[in-house]
Every structure is written in C-alpha cells, then in structure tokens.
Design a protein around this motif. Structure first.
Motif, mmCIF file in Angstrom:
data_model
loop_
_atom_site.group_PDB
_atom_site.id
_atom_site.type_symbol
_atom_site.label_atom_id
_atom_site.label_comp_id
_atom_site.label_asym_id
_atom_site.label_seq_id
_atom_site.Cartn_x
_atom_site.Cartn_y
_atom_site.Cartn_z
ATOM 1 N N ALA A 34 -4.266 -2.286 6.566
ATOM 2 C CA ALA A 34 -5.679 -2.475 6.244
ATOM 3 C C ALA A 34 -5.956 -2.200 4.768
ATOM 4 C CB ALA A 34 -6.536 -1.575 7.125
ATOM 5 N N TYR A 35 -5.496 -1.054 4.260
ATOM 6 C CA TYR A 35 -5.847 -0.741 2.872
ATOM 7 C C TYR A 35 -5.046 -1.584 1.885
ATOM 8 C CZ TYR A 35 -2.159 2.086 0.581
ATOM 9 O OH TYR A 35 -1.028 2.501 -0.064
ATOM 10 N N THR A 91 8.926 8.180 3.815
ATOM 11 C CA THR A 91 7.835 8.989 3.288
ATOM 12 C C THR A 91 6.572 8.129 3.236
ATOM 13 O OG1 THR A 91 8.272 8.306 1.008
ATOM 14 C CG2 THR A 91 9.466 10.256 1.834
ATOM 15 N N PRO A 92 5.388 8.724 3.093
ATOM 16 C CA PRO A 92 4.170 7.907 2.978
ATOM 17 C C PRO A 92 4.264 6.862 1.871
ATOM 18 C CG PRO A 92 3.574 10.187 3.366
ATOM 19 C CD PRO A 92 5.067 10.166 3.161
ATOM 20 N N SER A 93 4.809 7.249 0.721
ATOM 21 C CA SER A 93 4.969 6.289 -0.368
ATOM 22 C C SER A 93 5.935 5.180 0.028
ATOM 23 C CB SER A 93 5.474 7.000 -1.623
ATOM 24 O OG SER A 93 5.708 6.077 -2.673
ATOM 25 N N GLY A 94 7.020 5.565 0.694
ATOM 26 C CA GLY A 94 7.994 4.580 1.152
ATOM 27 C C GLY A 94 7.409 3.625 2.174
ATOM 28 N N LYS A 95 6.517 4.128 3.019
ATOM 29 C CA LYS A 95 5.869 3.275 4.028
ATOM 30 C C LYS A 95 5.012 2.208 3.360
ATOM 31 C CE LYS A 95 5.847 6.800 7.652
ATOM 32 N NZ LYS A 95 5.053 7.780 8.419
ATOM 33 N N SER A 96 4.267 2.607 2.323
ATOM 34 C CA SER A 96 3.454 1.629 1.593
ATOM 35 C C SER A 96 4.320 0.547 0.966
ATOM 36 C CB SER A 96 2.643 2.333 0.498
ATOM 37 O OG SER A 96 1.615 3.111 1.039
ATOM 38 N N LEU A 97 5.400 0.962 0.329
ATOM 39 C CA LEU A 97 6.296 0.009 -0.316
ATOM 40 C C LEU A 97 6.937 -0.923 0.697
ATOM 41 C CD1 LEU A 97 8.007 2.412 -2.879
ATOM 42 C CD2 LEU A 97 6.433 0.543 -3.407
ATOM 43 N N ASP A 158 -9.108 4.474 -1.897
ATOM 44 C CA ASP A 158 -8.974 3.844 -0.581
ATOM 45 C C ASP A 158 -7.486 3.630 -0.276
ATOM 46 O OD1 ASP A 158 -9.374 2.468 1.801
ATOM 47 O OD2 ASP A 158 -9.815 0.565 0.817
ATOM 48 N N ASP A 159 -6.765 4.729 -0.001
ATOM 49 C CA ASP A 159 -5.339 4.595 0.297
ATOM 50 C C ASP A 159 -4.915 5.672 1.283
ATOM 51 O OD1 ASP A 159 -4.557 6.989 -1.342
ATOM 52 O OD2 ASP A 159 -5.194 5.716 -3.013
ATOM 53 N N TYR A 160 -3.594 5.823 1.475
ATOM 54 C CA TYR A 160 -3.113 6.752 2.498
ATOM 55 C C TYR A 160 -3.297 8.213 2.108
ATOM 56 C CZ TYR A 160 1.064 7.336 -0.432
ATOM 57 O OH TYR A 160 1.924 7.616 -1.469
ATOM 58 N N GLU A 161 -3.533 8.492 0.836
ATOM 59 C CA GLU A 161 -3.687 9.877 0.379
ATOM 60 C C GLU A 161 -5.154 10.304 0.288
ATOM 61 O OE1 GLU A 161 0.195 10.935 -2.395
ATOM 62 O OE2 GLU A 161 -1.731 10.524 -3.332
ATOM 63 N N LYS A 162 -5.994 9.419 -0.251
ATOM 64 C CA LYS A 162 -7.378 9.788 -0.524
ATOM 65 C C LYS A 162 -8.317 8.655 -0.128
ATOM 66 C CE LYS A 162 -6.354 12.897 -4.405
ATOM 67 N NZ LYS A 162 -6.648 13.211 -5.830
#
Length: 300
Positions: A34-35, A91-97, A158-162
């Motif tokens: 979504a984001y 990791t969360p960053s890895g999931k986004s990538l 508007d992302d997985y962290e904030k």
C-alpha cells in the motif's frame, strides 16, 4: 499514467491448524504494498502511455492460481510471484526492497510489452531506492507569515517506520524551529482530506479539511501554533445553535483517531452530549460500545 496499485494476492491456506505467522506475514505484505504504491505514484512523472491510466501489480505465491481482474484498454494488471517465507526472514528495510523490486520487475515487463519509454519508470524506481524506501516529503509550498519572519509547510511521513502529518515552522533561512504533528496518518494527503495551509496571524496557521475535494464555510479546520498547540474546530458543533449531529461526528473523530489525533475522553464527552440531546445515533453508539463493554467488565 496516473495511478499505481500494488496488492497482495496471496491467499490464506485452509488447514486444521491456523498458521498465525503466515497470516501475519500476508497482512504485512499488504501494508508494504500500500505505501510503496503510493510512493511510486507520487514520484512518477507525467508520461505518455497510450491512454493507459493505471497499473495494478498483484503479488502472489503461484501465478497459475492468481485470481485478479483482467487487463483492459486503459487499466493494466500484471503479476509477479513472491516467496512469503523469504519475506518473513528479512529486516523491515529488506522487506521494502524485496516488494518494490518484485513490483518493478512486473511493471518493466509490461513496459517492454507495450514498447513504452523506460526512463520514467527507471527514474521512479531509482528515486525510491535512493530514499531507502522511506516515504517522507514536504507537501506543497511553504508559506510566509504576515510579518515575513516565519515560514510554515506541511510535511508528511507514510512508510513502515513512521506515519503522520505535521506542520514545520521555520525561520526565514529555513532552519526548523518546531515540528507539530496534527494528523495521525500520512495517507490522508492522498485521500484529499487535507487542504491548503494559511496563516491566521504571525504565530498560528489554519489548515482546513476538504470535503468532496473542496472547502466550504462549514469545513472543519485545525489551528496550529508555533508553540506546539493544536486546536481542532468543527463549525457544526460550535455554532450558537447546538447541532447534535455535529457533536456526534466530532466525538467519533476524536474517539477513532483516524483523521485527527485521538482523544477518547473528549470523544466520549461529545458523544454523550449528543445522546443527551436525544440524537438516536449517539444513543445507539453508547449502548453498543460503552454499555456492553461495561457489562462485560462487571461480569468478569
């Protein structure tokens, strides 16, 4: 091209034992999709795509079993296969990538099929990577205070962290003085519920809520101060002639905390005032949400 939509098309597998880890991962994929699709759409420049206005990317575990809408003349649907097990180990960053990489692969396969220019799509993808998949931007232009000593601008995350919408107050040189969060979700930038910022005086700004993509004299609005103060105003609930419907709607806003910052005590107070004025929706809401809960607590 105007719209991008990334969706998780992975189905929960029926089994006797519920796999909560898998179900949680599927939900999380949906959140990342979504984001990231909003981010892709935000950065994508105006590009000629033969009257195609929308691309939907469906992520699935098995392309053969995918059930999604078929492409049509101006809406294209493409699919890519993902490994949900691999996703859970990242990791969360890895999931986004991982998600944006799969979506870009699907998009570029369509770009090749349609013989479109690749530059806009590659530029958008690289820009997202350059920001580490973190969607944090200033929205529209900064505006100067009447005395020209300060500037104010809407900033969103508007992302997985904030997640949130803020007003940044800066001095004339652009140095940040105060950042004030006034809304809980950056998504509302896209839902068109936030309108333009304007200065009320040299220390406070007004931001109106837009209804049906426009503002009226009865629109709700925030007054936000450089001292960090936030006041949300609803003309329907503040007129000299009491409006129980307006009181109830305002109470729900505070109670749910989706559009404005949550304050359930204040929300309940407003809903009860509406109920006391014989507003049936408020009375039913209290019966459904408060009375039942209180009875359960007494039973326990």
């Amino acid at each position: 091209m105007k719209y991008f939509r990334f969706v998780c098309d992975i189905k929960t597998k029926p089994s006797e034992a519920v796999d909560t880890t898998r179900d949680s991962a599927i939900n999380e994929v949906g959140v990342f999709c979504a984001y990231l699709s909003r981010m892709y759409e935000y950065y994508f420049p105006a590009t000629q795509t033969d009257n195609v206005v929308s691309i939907t990317v469906c992520l699935t575990e098995d392309a053969q079993e995918a059930e999604h809408p078929q492409s049509c003349a101006n809406i294209k649907v493409v699919t890519n296969v993902m490994d949900i097990g691999k996703f859970t180990r990242l990791t969360p960053s890895g999931k986004s990538l991982y998600i944006i990489g799969l979506c870009q692969q699907a998009i570029m396969s369509l770009v090749s099929e349609m013989s479109w220019e690749t530059e806009s799509f590659e530029h958008t993808y690289n820009r997202i990577l350059g920001k580490n998949c973190l969607f944090r931007e200033y929205w529209r232009k900064a505006k100067c205070s009447p005395n020209r000593q300060l500037k104010a601008q809407i900033y969103f995350e508007d992302d997985y962290e904030k997640d949130g919408i803020y007003v940044d107050f800066t001095d004339k040189s652009g140095k940040l003085i105060k950042r004030v969060q006034f809304a809980p979700s950056g998504y509302h930038i896209y839902s068109k519920s936030i309108s333009e910022l304007q200065w009320e005086n040299n220390s406070h700004v007004i931001i109106k809520r837009a209804f049906s993509h426009s503002c009226t004299k009865t629109c709700d609005y925030w007054i936000i101060g450089i001292d960090g103060s936030i006041d949300y105003h609803s003309p329907r609930a503040e007129n000299s002639e009491v409006n129980p419907h307006g009181l109830f709607d305002l109470g729900i806003l505070y109670w749910e905390g989706k559009i404005i910052m949550p304050n359930q005590d204040k929300g309940l107070e407003l809903i009860r005032k509406a109920a006391e004025l014989n507003y049936k929706h408020a009375q039913k809401w209290i019966e459904r949400n408060i009375s039942i809960t209180a009875n359960k607590q007494q039973t326990d």
